[in-house]
Design an enzyme around this catalytic site. Structure first.
Site, PDB file in Angstrom:
ATOM      1  N   SER A 150       0.804  -1.219   0.000  1.00  0.00           N
ATOM      2  CA  SER A 150       0.000   0.000   0.000  1.00  0.00           C
ATOM      3  C   SER A 150       0.839   1.272   0.000  1.00  0.00           C
ATOM      4  O   SER A 150       1.605   1.502  -0.922  1.00  0.00           O
ATOM      5  CB  SER A 150      -0.944  -0.045   1.197  1.00  0.00           C
ATOM      6  OG  SER A 150      -1.923   0.923   1.056  1.00  0.00           O
ATOM      7  N   HIS A 151       0.724   2.085   1.060  1.00  0.00           N
ATOM      8  CA  HIS A 151       1.417   3.377   1.074  1.00  0.00           C
ATOM      9  C   HIS A 151       2.889   3.252   1.478  1.00  0.00           C
ATOM     10  O   HIS A 151       3.607   4.239   1.478  1.00  0.00           O
ATOM     11  CB  HIS A 151       0.696   4.332   2.017  1.00  0.00           C
ATOM     12  CG  HIS A 151       0.691   3.858   3.434  1.00  0.00           C
ATOM     13  ND1 HIS A 151      -0.107   2.821   3.865  1.00  0.00           N
ATOM     14  CD2 HIS A 151       1.416   4.237   4.506  1.00  0.00           C
ATOM     15  CE1 HIS A 151       0.108   2.609   5.140  1.00  0.00           C
ATOM     16  NE2 HIS A 151       1.038   3.452   5.565  1.00  0.00           N
ATOM     17  N   ASP A 153      -2.576   6.503  -3.289  1.00  0.00           N
ATOM     18  CA  ASP A 153      -1.423   5.809  -2.717  1.00  0.00           C
ATOM     19  C   ASP A 153      -0.966   4.647  -3.603  1.00  0.00           C
ATOM     20  O   ASP A 153      -1.464   4.457  -4.717  1.00  0.00           O
ATOM     21  CB  ASP A 153      -1.733   5.328  -1.301  1.00  0.00           C
ATOM     22  CG  ASP A 153      -2.672   4.141  -1.274  1.00  0.00           C
ATOM     23  OD1 ASP A 153      -3.500   4.018  -2.201  1.00  0.00           O
ATOM     24  OD2 ASP A 153      -2.587   3.323  -0.333  1.00  0.00           O
ATOM     25  N   ASP A 174      -1.424   1.408  -3.773  1.00  0.00           N
ATOM     26  CA  ASP A 174      -2.365   0.428  -4.329  1.00  0.00           C
ATOM     27  C   ASP A 174      -3.704   1.051  -4.707  1.00  0.00           C
ATOM     28  O   ASP A 174      -4.654   0.327  -5.022  1.00  0.00           O
ATOM     29  CB  ASP A 174      -2.559  -0.744  -3.375  1.00  0.00           C
ATOM     30  CG  ASP A 174      -3.132  -0.332  -2.029  1.00  0.00           C
ATOM     31  OD1 ASP A 174      -2.980   0.842  -1.635  1.00  0.00           O
ATOM     32  OD2 ASP A 174      -3.745  -1.189  -1.366  1.00  0.00           O
ATOM     33  N   ASP A 199      -6.049   2.810  -3.065  1.00  0.00           N
ATOM     34  CA  ASP A 199      -7.257   2.876  -2.241  1.00  0.00           C
ATOM     35  C   ASP A 199      -7.356   4.157  -1.411  1.00  0.00           C
ATOM     36  O   ASP A 199      -8.379   4.428  -0.807  1.00  0.00           O
ATOM     37  CB  ASP A 199      -7.431   1.621  -1.363  1.00  0.00           C
ATOM     38  CG  ASP A 199      -6.235   1.334  -0.495  1.00  0.00           C
ATOM     39  OD1 ASP A 199      -5.249   2.099  -0.541  1.00  0.00           O
ATOM     40  OD2 ASP A 199      -6.272   0.319   0.241  1.00  0.00           O
ATOM     41  N   ARG A 200      -6.264   4.948  -1.365  1.00  0.00           N
ATOM     42  CA  ARG A 200      -6.331   6.215  -0.618  1.00  0.00           C
ATOM     43  C   ARG A 200      -6.450   7.400  -1.562  1.00  0.00           C
ATOM     44  O   ARG A 200      -6.043   7.305  -2.722  1.00  0.00           O
ATOM     45  CB  ARG A 200      -5.061   6.422   0.203  1.00  0.00           C
ATOM     46  CG  ARG A 200      -4.847   5.397   1.262  1.00  0.00           C
ATOM     47  CD  ARG A 200      -3.635   5.771   2.079  1.00  0.00           C
ATOM     48  NE  ARG A 200      -3.464   4.792   3.139  1.00  0.00           N
ATOM     49  CZ  ARG A 200      -2.789   5.014   4.260  1.00  0.00           C
ATOM     50  NH1 ARG A 200      -2.205   6.183   4.448  1.00  0.00           N
ATOM     51  NH2 ARG A 200      -2.684   4.084   5.170  1.00  0.00           N
ATOM     52  N   LYS A 235     -11.599   0.662   0.374  1.00  0.00           N
ATOM     53  CA  LYS A 235     -11.631   2.091   0.143  1.00  0.00           C
ATOM     54  C   LYS A 235     -11.149   2.330  -1.280  1.00  0.00           C
ATOM     55  O   LYS A 235     -10.525   1.469  -1.874  1.00  0.00           O
ATOM     56  CB  LYS A 235     -10.795   2.841   1.180  1.00  0.00           C
ATOM     57  CG  LYS A 235      -9.351   2.396   1.344  1.00  0.00           C
ATOM     58  CD  LYS A 235      -8.780   3.069   2.593  1.00  0.00           C
ATOM     59  CE  LYS A 235      -7.278   2.865   2.730  1.00  0.00           C
ATOM     60  NZ  LYS A 235      -6.915   1.639   3.429  1.00  0.00           N
TER      61      LYS A 235
HETATM   62  C1  VG1 Z   1      -3.008   2.695   8.410  1.00  0.00           C
HETATM   63  C2  VG1 Z   1      -4.162   3.661   8.581  1.00  0.00           C
HETATM   64  C3  VG1 Z   1      -5.489   2.926   8.478  1.00  0.00           C
HETATM   65  C4  VG1 Z   1      -5.553   2.182   7.137  1.00  0.00           C
HETATM   66  C5  VG1 Z   1      -4.350   1.274   7.011  1.00  0.00           C
HETATM   67  C6  VG1 Z   1      -4.279   0.588   5.670  1.00  0.00           C
HETATM   68  O1  VG1 Z   1      -3.012   1.743   9.449  1.00  0.00           O
HETATM   69  O2  VG1 Z   1      -4.076   4.332   9.811  1.00  0.00           O
HETATM   70  O3  VG1 Z   1      -6.534   3.844   8.600  1.00  0.00           O
HETATM   71  O4  VG1 Z   1      -6.723   1.410   7.062  1.00  0.00           O
HETATM   72  O5  VG1 Z   1      -3.140   2.024   7.164  1.00  0.00           O
HETATM   73  O6  VG1 Z   1      -4.270   1.499   4.630  1.00  0.00           O
HETATM   74  P1  VG1 Z   1      -2.068   1.872  10.745  1.00  0.00           P
HETATM   75  O7  VG1 Z   1      -2.316   0.626  11.533  1.00  0.00           O
HETATM   76  O8  VG1 Z   1      -0.663   1.999  10.245  1.00  0.00           O
HETATM   77  O9  VG1 Z   1      -2.488   3.113  11.444  1.00  0.00           O
HETATM   78  V1  VG1 Z   1      -3.527   1.080   3.187  1.00  0.00           V
HETATM   79  O10 VG1 Z   1      -3.975   2.179   2.081  1.00  0.00           O
HETATM   80  O11 VG1 Z   1      -1.896   1.282   3.676  1.00  0.00           O
HETATM   81  O12 VG1 Z   1      -3.848  -0.491   2.949  1.00  0.00           O
HETATM   82 CO    CO Z   2      -3.492   1.593   0.244  1.00  0.00          CO
END
Ligand code: VG1
Ligand code: CO
Length: 555
Positions: free
Chosen positions: A125-126, A289, A291, A293-294, A388
């Protein structure tokens, strides 16, 4: 066991059972398993994880799966491993995006549209990508959403007990061309990465109205940060909606995302921020981001916080063809600003409060309890899929702007006038010592029992607790989801540890303050929240536990 390939003249392909040792660290976090690439590359590491998933699924023979990826380093190698293991485990059909590219929301869309039995998403993801960065695996169920906790816990248990995995020896499949391939008894279908997803978007939004908006000269700058949304954004905004060529920046997915953090916020999407706050800024800025979804939404010289974005989408949903009959309900993660709660109140619908992570929204959407969901971490989505969805949020804003014929800033300012403004910030402290972080959270939890009625720097505490969630649909309970301190004046501080990092611990501190005095709607957030930021630092002993005087990232 032996598997015969299609023609009788073909040789039989033997399923090889490989002996292996368990790894102790395959517990999925907030959203899948994320690890440094060098750990993922250890012999048998990914194979163990995949076999644990197949073992927990149990039902593999004759089933179909989707294989998605964000294009990061080690995706292509992993795709080949996964396909050979899927064939060995009896899977009948795998849909894989061309060149391995399929965003997380597109994967959810494809799982649902073709009613496959779930999917594997190769993404961190990010988190940054590349040989010296991170890799990840998300596992989604047949609803198209992230596997719930009972499933990921079972996968973790299986991974700790694994002794062998199954794989076939076969040449690699060419995933650069759309079409069908045979891998022993399994079909590998290479699909267009964009098509199904774009069709879904066209069925939700008023594309002609958005096209018209671009025709009248509206300008957008979309930064795909060299991650997965590039091909989608080129096709949707430039080719279909008529935004001018060059609207999409960094639209070619790169294995290391060009060396950046594919995280759409004011810190990591700095090039876009420069454009939006510079001379001749476009009317709208947006980014997604790794993947897809953000999303981050910007107006001309104007930043929309994720909490405000969710609230504005909810308040304006009726302008969108797919939501014209209204919303069943809304949901937000606990640390997300309460701006959307105020909209729900006015609309007379329920606002659900869930723990952090999209997996908690799945049951609510499946049960028809909520239509829109959102998180403070730049995540917004609806029941059109079970993830998302970054581009969906951008299209939603474009559709609102097209319908209201106002600028993004005007829309947000009007929203604040109607509902008041929830000033909001998140402070991240990254790279904290794990033991210190745990100790700090334990001390905070111990403190919660003593805070009620106390005054912290003059502000009276109304409640303090360690957030636990009972799923209203299946009754499952999730504990230890973050410490919250609420004040009599409606302000709130939340502390939790990240579940997506790969080195040390990351402390997230969320601070929120409500303001509805019309003369006080234009303050600087950090300035306006500074009392509560100080209370947070003091109460948690952040300096003592982290050694840090200030956060590493502020969003
Ligand atoms: C973070 C965000 C959370 C989101 C998750 C996955 O998690 O705070 O809101 O759902 O990333 O997003 P954490 O546990 O690091 O706070 V993604 O777009 O990275 O799959
Ligand atoms: Co993501």
């Amino acid at each position: 066991m032996e598997i015969r390939t299609s023609g009788p003249e073909q040789p039989t392909i033997a399923v090889r059972t490989v002996q292996t040792q368990p790894f102790a660290d395959q517990k999925m976090g907030t959203s899948g398993l994320r690890k440094a690439v060098k750990l993922i590359k250890q012999p048998h590491y990914l194979e163990n994880l995949f076999q644990s998933i197949f073992d927990v699924r149990k039902d593999n023979v004759g089933k179909s799966l989707v294989l998605a990826g964000d294009g990061r380093y080690w995706n292509l190698e992993t795709i080949q491993i996964f396909l050979k293991m899927a064939a060995a485990n009896g899977i009948a059909h795998v849909k894989v995006g061309q060149n391995g590219i399929l965003s997380t929301p597109a994967a959810s869309c494809v799982i649902r549209k073709y009613k496959t039995d779930g999917g594997i998403l190769l993404t961190a993801s990010h988190n940054p990508g590349g040989e010296n960065a991170d890799f990840g695996v998300k596992y989604n169920i047949a609803s198209g959403g992230p596997a719930p906790e009972n499933v990921t816990n079972a996968i973790f248990e299986a991974s700790k007990a694994i002794s062998s995995y199954k794989i076939i020896d076969a040449p690699d499949i060419d995933i650069s061309r759309i079409g069908q391939h045979r891998l022993a008894e399994m079909t590998v279908e290479v699909i267009d990465s964009v098509l199904d997803y774009q069709e879904l978007m066209e069925s939700i939004f008023d594309f002609p109205a958005i096209k018209q908006l671009f025709q009248t000269g509206f300008t957008l700058c979309m930064d795909s940060l060299h991650a997965v949304t590039g091909p989608y954004a080129h096709s949707i905004f430039e080719k279909t909606l008529g935004a001018k060529n060059g609207t999409v920046h960094n639209g070619t997915p790169l294995t290391d995302f060009g060396g950046g953090h594919p995280d759409p916020n004011l810190v990591y999407a700095h090039d876009l921020v420069k454009i939006i706050f510079g001379d001749n800024a476009p009317d709208m800025g947006a980014a997604c981001d790794g993947d897809g979804d953000r999303n981050m939404i910007l107006g001309k010289k104007f930043f929309v916080t994720p909490g405000d974005s969710l609230a504005v989408l909810a308040a304006n949903a009726k302008l969108i063809p797919a939501y014209k009959n209204g919303l069943a309900g809304v949901a937000r993660s606990m640390p997300t600003s309460q701006a959307v709660d105020l909209v729900a109140q006015k609309l007379g619908i329920t606002c659900y409060e869930t723990p952090t992570g999209w997996k908690f929204f799945g049951n609510l959407m499946d049960a028809g309890k909520t239509t829109l969901c959102g998180e403070e971490s730049f995540g917004t989505g609806s029941n059109h899929i079970r993830e998302k969805d970054g581009l969906w949020a951008i299209l939603f804003w474009l559709n609102i702007v097209a319908a209201r014929k106002q600028s993004i800033e005007e829309i947000v300012r009007e929203h604040w006038k109607t509902y008041g403004r929830n000033y909001y910030t998140r402070h991240d402290y990254e790279g904290v010592d794990l033991a210190q972080a745990d100790q700090m959270m334990n001390e905070l939890i111990a403190l919660t029992g003593t805070l009620k009625g106390k005054k912290l720097q003059g502000h009276e505490v109304q409640y303090a607790d360690d957030f636990a969630y009972t799923d209203p649909v299946d009754g499952s309970v999730s504990k230890n989801q973050g410490v919250r301190i609420g004040f009599v004046d409606g302000s709130r501080i939340v502390f939790r540890l990240s579940g997506t990092g790969t080195t040390g611990a990351t402390l997230r501190v969320y601070v929120e303050k409500f303001e509805n005095n019309p003369d006080k709607l234009d303050q600087d957030s950090q300035e306006c929240l500074k009392d509560f930021i100080a209370i947070a630092r003091e109460t948690a002993g952040i300096k003592k536990h982290t050694g840090m005087d200030k956060p590493t990232v502020i969003t």
